[in-house]
Motif scaffolding. Structure first.
Motif, PDB file in Angstrom:
ATOM      1  N   GLU A 113       5.925   7.437  -5.492  1.00 17.87           N
ATOM      2  CA  GLU A 113       5.659   5.879  -5.845  1.00 17.87           C
ATOM      3  C   GLU A 113       4.727   5.370  -4.940  1.00 17.87           C
ATOM      4  OE1 GLU A 113       7.159   4.225  -8.379  1.00 17.87           O
ATOM      5  OE2 GLU A 113       5.766   2.566  -7.795  1.00 17.87           O
ATOM      6  N   ALA A 114       4.573   5.634  -3.672  1.00 16.04           N
ATOM      7  CA  ALA A 114       3.735   5.209  -2.845  1.00 16.04           C
ATOM      8  C   ALA A 114       2.434   6.047  -2.754  1.00 16.04           C
ATOM      9  CB  ALA A 114       4.204   4.987  -1.308  1.00 16.04           C
ATOM     10  N   GLY A 115       2.430   7.108  -3.376  1.00 12.45           N
ATOM     11  CA  GLY A 115       1.225   8.073  -3.474  1.00 12.45           C
ATOM     12  C   GLY A 115       0.880   8.691  -2.375  1.00 12.45           C
ATOM     13  N   ILE A 116       2.016   9.053  -1.555  1.00 11.75           N
ATOM     14  CA  ILE A 116       1.748   9.823  -0.217  1.00 11.75           C
ATOM     15  C   ILE A 116       2.618  10.856  -0.301  1.00 11.75           C
ATOM     16  CG2 ILE A 116       1.356   7.781   0.916  1.00 11.75           C
ATOM     17  CD1 ILE A 116       4.036   7.930   2.129  1.00 11.75           C
ATOM     18  N   SER A 117       2.419  11.818   0.851  1.00 15.86           N
ATOM     19  CA  SER A 117       3.130  13.151   0.947  1.00 15.86           C
ATOM     20  C   SER A 117       4.665  12.946   1.417  1.00 15.86           C
ATOM     21  CB  SER A 117       2.735  13.849   1.546  1.00 15.86           C
ATOM     22  OG  SER A 117       2.838  13.812   2.975  1.00 15.86           O
ATOM     23  N   GLN A 118       5.726  13.660   1.149  1.00 18.76           N
ATOM     24  CA  GLN A 118       7.222  13.783   1.546  1.00 18.76           C
ATOM     25  C   GLN A 118       7.318  13.136   2.799  1.00 18.76           C
ATOM     26  OE1 GLN A 118       9.952  14.964   0.329  1.00 18.76           O
ATOM     27  NE2 GLN A 118       9.414  16.833  -1.221  1.00 18.76           N
ATOM     28  N   GLY A 119       6.796  13.646   3.571  1.00 15.25           N
ATOM     29  CA  GLY A 119       7.123  13.665   5.317  1.00 15.25           C
ATOM     30  C   GLY A 119       6.408  12.225   5.901  1.00 15.25           C
TER      31      GLY A 119
END
Lengths: 197, 197
Positions: free
Chosen positions: A44-50
DNA sequence: CATATTAAATGAATGAGTCATTCAATGAAT
DNA sequence: ATTCATTGAATGACTCATTCATTTAATATG
């Protein structure tokens, strides 16, 4: 690092933190604590898992933080309504419209979720107990009663009427009724018929 | 085993099966498929963990079965409303009250849950697609329009009005508003103000 | 009535799967 | 060249549907 660049960098970090919080709020509000995966927040934030873990300790921390914010917001909104201009009906109308806008809606649903779910972090639970939404109703009662005295609202037990009204508004949020579109004005006016004569 | 005893035994099995189904319906309606543990269903039914598996293949089987039943019920209720005596308003009133009684409520919420959840078993998904609750609204539209023509209901887009109304009713179910108590009659009458002049 | 047979019910154990969290590696910025 | 943000695959703790050895109850048999 020069003074200016450092300030910019800090701001960038804050913005990212906010971005994650906003994404988390939306997802938590929709799916609850247990139903929310960190991977979905990231998406949702458009970033990666970690990445969230550079900005927050844990899922629970984000959740707790948001619940605390939500309650603060809720308190503000309620305090505000008292100062609002216009008749009790107009006050309630404004309040309701505010409740339904994207941001407040998510906060409101978050608290709802936090209330019924199991396994809510201790601090979040405490925050909620400190300020139950029971209180929302209690603060609305004087306004409603004034409306009754002025003959604008229907007779009957204010508590029961307001419970009904808030249930209904909550229901609307949950439905997310995309069918309705962004402008709730019309719907809110209809909803207020529940309270008026 | 004598004829009679065997018949009794069969009936006992059927009853237990029903008992499990009822418990499952309640829990699924409240918590959705993923949120429901078999152990909670067992607890709700007052039996042990493992017993459900003598009566059903799997969690998914129970869920699917219930969804199929729910849809059948929903279809019946809708067909019924057409035959109901009285004005459109009275028809809608009866329909709504029926929707809110314990059994129908759980069926209705189950379908809601099944619609938004992920990981719903194929057959349940199919059943839902075959009969979308969109259809509920479409079947209510003629009644609403008749009410408008007779001057009982407010003007405006029937579809949008009915969406609002059903959202609101759904919201009420979700809230489960125990504060209100068992008798919804009063509340439903208030709710109908959303539709009337 | 005692006892054998069958079926119902229990609940601890299994093990497959899920998902929060970590971290080595990469990329970008300064 | 150094620092720090970012990635995403890997880990491992945990959860929970499902199984099954064992107990309990019901029913049949002599």
């Amino acid at each position: 690092m020069p003074r200016i660049a450092r300030a910019q960098a800090e701001q960038a970090l804050d913005e990212r933190k906010d971005q994650i919080k906003r994404a988390a709020l939306k997802v938590f509000a929709e799916k609850g604590l247990a139903g929310t995966k960190m991977s979905i927040i990231a998406e949702e934030a458009g970033i990666s898992q970690g990445l969230s873990y550079r900005y927050f300790e844990s899922k629970d921390e984000i959740f707790t933080l948001l619940v605390e914010e939500a309650i603060e917001e809720s308190q503000n909104a309620i305090r505000n309504i008292q100062q609002l201009p216009g008749s009790p009906l107009e006050q309630l109308r404004t309040f309701t419209l505010q409740l339904l806008d994207e941001n407040h809606k998510h906060y409101f649903l978050l608290v709802q979720q936090a209330q019924k779910s199991e396994g809510v972090p201790r601090r979040a639970k405490e925050a909620i107990e400190r300020y139950s939404p029971q209180e929302t109703i209690e603060l609305l009662i004087p306004i409603f009663v004034r409306g009754q005295q002025e003959g604008q609202f229907a007779e009957g037990d204010p508590y029961r009427r307001l419970i009904l009204f808030l249930s209904v508004v909550t229901g609307l949020m949950l439905q997310d009724a995309k069918a309705i579109g962004a402008d709730w004005t019309q719907e809110v006016d209809r909803l207020l018929n529940i309270l008026t004569k």
